[in-house]
Design a protein around this motif. Structure first.
Motif, short mmCIF file in Angstrom:
data_model
loop_
_atom_site.label_atom_id
_atom_site.label_comp_id
_atom_site.label_asym_id
_atom_site.label_seq_id
_atom_site.Cartn_x
_atom_site.Cartn_y
_atom_site.Cartn_z
N TYR A 1 0.09 12.23 0.39
CA TYR A 1 -1.34 12.53 0.23
C TYR A 1 -2.11 11.21 0.28
O TYR A 1 -1.66 10.21 -0.30
CB TYR A 1 -1.62 13.22 -1.11
N ALA A 2 -3.27 11.23 0.95
CA ALA A 2 -4.10 10.04 1.04
C ALA A 2 -5.56 10.44 0.92
O ALA A 2 -6.00 11.42 1.51
CB ALA A 2 -3.86 9.31 2.36
N ALA A 3 -6.31 9.66 0.14
CA ALA A 3 -7.71 9.99 -0.13
C ALA A 3 -8.60 8.78 0.08
O ALA A 3 -8.23 7.65 -0.24
CB ALA A 3 -7.88 10.53 -1.55
N SER A 4 -9.80 9.05 0.58
CA SER A 4 -10.78 8.00 0.87
C SER A 4 -12.11 8.36 0.24
O SER A 4 -12.61 9.47 0.40
CB SER A 4 -10.94 7.86 2.39
N LEU A 5 -12.70 7.41 -0.48
CA LEU A 5 -14.05 7.54 -1.00
C LEU A 5 -14.92 6.51 -0.30
O LEU A 5 -14.66 5.31 -0.38
CB LEU A 5 -14.07 7.30 -2.52
N SER A 6 -15.94 6.98 0.42
CA SER A 6 -16.82 6.09 1.19
C SER A 6 -16.01 5.18 2.09
O SER A 6 -16.32 3.99 2.25
CB SER A 6 -17.69 5.24 0.26
N LYS B 1 -1.39 15.01 3.79
CA LYS B 1 -2.65 15.72 3.55
C LYS B 1 -3.72 14.69 3.20
O LYS B 1 -3.44 13.69 2.53
CB LYS B 1 -2.48 16.74 2.44
N LEU B 2 -4.94 14.94 3.65
CA LEU B 2 -6.02 13.97 3.51
C LEU B 2 -7.20 14.54 2.74
O LEU B 2 -7.47 15.75 2.79
CB LEU B 2 -6.50 13.51 4.89
N TYR B 3 -7.89 13.66 2.04
CA TYR B 3 -9.14 13.99 1.35
C TYR B 3 -10.13 12.88 1.64
O TYR B 3 -9.78 11.69 1.64
CB TYR B 3 -8.91 14.11 -0.16
N ALA B 4 -11.39 13.25 1.87
CA ALA B 4 -12.43 12.24 2.06
C ALA B 4 -13.73 12.71 1.42
O ALA B 4 -14.08 13.89 1.50
CB ALA B 4 -12.64 11.96 3.54
N ARG C 1 8.80 10.93 -1.43
CA ARG C 1 7.54 10.90 -0.69
C ARG C 1 6.56 11.95 -1.20
O ARG C 1 5.36 11.70 -1.29
CB ARG C 1 7.80 11.13 0.80
N LYS C 2 7.06 13.11 -1.57
CA LYS C 2 6.17 14.18 -2.01
C LYS C 2 5.45 13.83 -3.30
O LYS C 2 4.47 14.50 -3.67
CB LYS C 2 6.95 15.49 -2.16
N LYS C 3 5.91 12.80 -3.99
CA LYS C 3 5.27 12.38 -5.24
C LYS C 3 4.58 11.01 -5.10
O LYS C 3 4.20 10.41 -6.11
CB LYS C 3 6.29 12.34 -6.37
N HIS C 4 4.42 10.55 -3.88
CA HIS C 4 3.74 9.27 -3.63
C HIS C 4 2.38 9.54 -2.98
O HIS C 4 2.31 10.13 -1.90
CB HIS C 4 4.59 8.40 -2.70
N PHE C 5 1.32 9.06 -3.63
CA PHE C 5 -0.04 9.29 -3.17
C PHE C 5 -0.77 7.94 -3.08
O PHE C 5 -0.42 6.98 -3.77
CB PHE C 5 -0.79 10.21 -4.13
N VAL C 6 -1.81 7.89 -2.25
CA VAL C 6 -2.60 6.67 -2.11
C VAL C 6 -4.06 7.04 -1.95
O VAL C 6 -4.40 8.04 -1.30
CB VAL C 6 -2.09 5.82 -0.92
N ALA C 7 -4.94 6.26 -2.56
CA ALA C 7 -6.38 6.50 -2.48
C ALA C 7 -7.10 5.17 -2.61
O ALA C 7 -6.56 4.19 -3.13
CB ALA C 7 -6.84 7.46 -3.58
N GLY C 8 -8.33 5.14 -2.13
CA GLY C 8 -9.12 3.92 -2.25
C GLY C 8 -10.57 4.16 -1.88
O GLY C 8 -10.93 5.22 -1.37
N MET C 9 -11.40 3.16 -2.17
CA MET C 9 -12.82 3.25 -1.85
C MET C 9 -13.20 2.14 -0.88
O MET C 9 -12.67 1.05 -0.91
CB MET C 9 -13.69 3.17 -3.12
N SER C 10 -14.11 2.50 0.05
CA SER C 10 -14.63 1.56 1.04
C SER C 10 -13.48 0.94 1.83
O SER C 10 -12.75 1.65 2.51
CB SER C 10 -15.50 0.50 0.34
N MET C 11 -13.28 -0.38 1.76
CA MET C 11 -12.15 -1.01 2.43
C MET C 11 -10.84 -0.36 2.00
O MET C 11 -9.90 -0.20 2.80
CB MET C 11 -12.12 -2.51 2.12
N ALA D 1 -6.06 3.17 2.51
CA ALA D 1 -5.30 4.34 2.11
C ALA D 1 -4.86 5.16 3.32
O ALA D 1 -3.70 5.58 3.43
CB ALA D 1 -6.13 5.20 1.15
N PHE D 2 -5.80 5.42 4.24
CA PHE D 2 -5.43 6.17 5.44
C PHE D 2 -4.47 5.38 6.32
O PHE D 2 -3.53 5.92 6.90
CB PHE D 2 -6.70 6.54 6.22
#
Length: 267
Positions: free
Chosen positions: A143-148, A202-205, A116-126, A131-132
């Protein structure tokens, strides 16, 4: 960096599916990369937005160039227009991507880590919403990240339902008046996860200040922080378009717990 288009069968959806994969490999650009050193690789699941597909990040961003010096695998799945959701019309896209796909990746690419510590997800818009959602309701992602990202708590967000016909939204989410507090409400999912006592992702937006989802993100971030989530949040002048997503994906790479190596100017 190898690029692969992988066609596979999804038992969950009952049909053939496709994902694009970036996979670190031995090359002249990276003479120290050997088969022995390319094991237990961290992986980023990179999600597309509405009207997009598994080729979007490959065609419209610099993701492959940015990662030429970095040992990070990238999985880019196709989610169609299903909003990373088990739809009301019976197609379980969420289960296919949140549960079946990581198992498929582990089977096809044993050099990719299952930790799990090496699994990340990110995406844009939808894909930011997706991702969240994946991070809040599965045990795969740290870790999960969102752009717009579509970080809304109600489908009545101004202009949202106008993007498609009501029949489409009902097919995705069911009774639209019952979205808040449902299995598709990311804030409800975040609250449930925060109450379990497990280590939270952990989250990023990031969102542009001219983006129509700017107001939604401004409200979402304090709400998630109040639940106990560690959220790195950035906002700058910008709109809902690929120029900015291609730019700020590098911020995500720098934020992730990987040894990100900015591209060297090679001939």
């Amino acid at each position: 960096m190898a690029f692969l288009e992988v066609n596979y069968y999804s038992r969950v959806l009952g049909m053939n599916r496709v994902m694009n994969v970036l996979l670190p490999e031995e090359s002249d650009h990276n003479p120290n990369w050997t088969n022995d050193s390319l094991k237990d690789l961290p992986v980023l699941y990179l999600l597309h937005g509405m009207s997009g597909n598994h080729f979007d990040w490959q065609r419209k961003s610099d993701i492959e160039r940015l990662l030429r010096q970095t040992k990070l695998a990238v999985i880019m799945p196709a989610a169609d227009l299903a909003w990373y959701t088990n739809t009301d019309y019976g197609m379980n896209y969420f289960d296919a991507i949140s549960q079946e796909l990581p198992r498929k990746v582990a089977s096809l690419f044993p050099q990719i880590s299952t930790k799990r510590k090496k699994h990340f997800v990110a995406g844009m818009s939808m894909g930011g919403y997706g991702a969240f959602k994946l991070a809040f309701s599965s045990s795969y992602f740290s870790y999960a990240a969102s752009l717009s990202g579509t970080l809304i708590s109600s489908l009545n967000y101004p202009g949202f339902l106008d993007m498609e016909k009501q029949a489409y939204w009902k097919g995705i989410f069911g009774d639209l008046d019952k979205f808040s507090g449902s299995k598709n409400d990311i804030f409800e999912l975040a609250k449930r996860q925060s109450n379990t006592g497990i280590e939270l992702p952990k989250l990023y937006a990031w969102v542009g200040q001219q983006d129509f989802f700017y107001g939604a993100n401004e409200k979402a971030i304090p709400r998630l922080r109040k639940m106990g989530y560690d959220v790195s949040y950035e906002t700058n002048p910008g709109d809902h378009e690929w120029y900015y997503w291609s730019k700020y994906i590098e911020n995500i790479l720098q934020w992730l717990p990987i040894n990100y190596q900015a591209e060297k100017r090679l001939s």
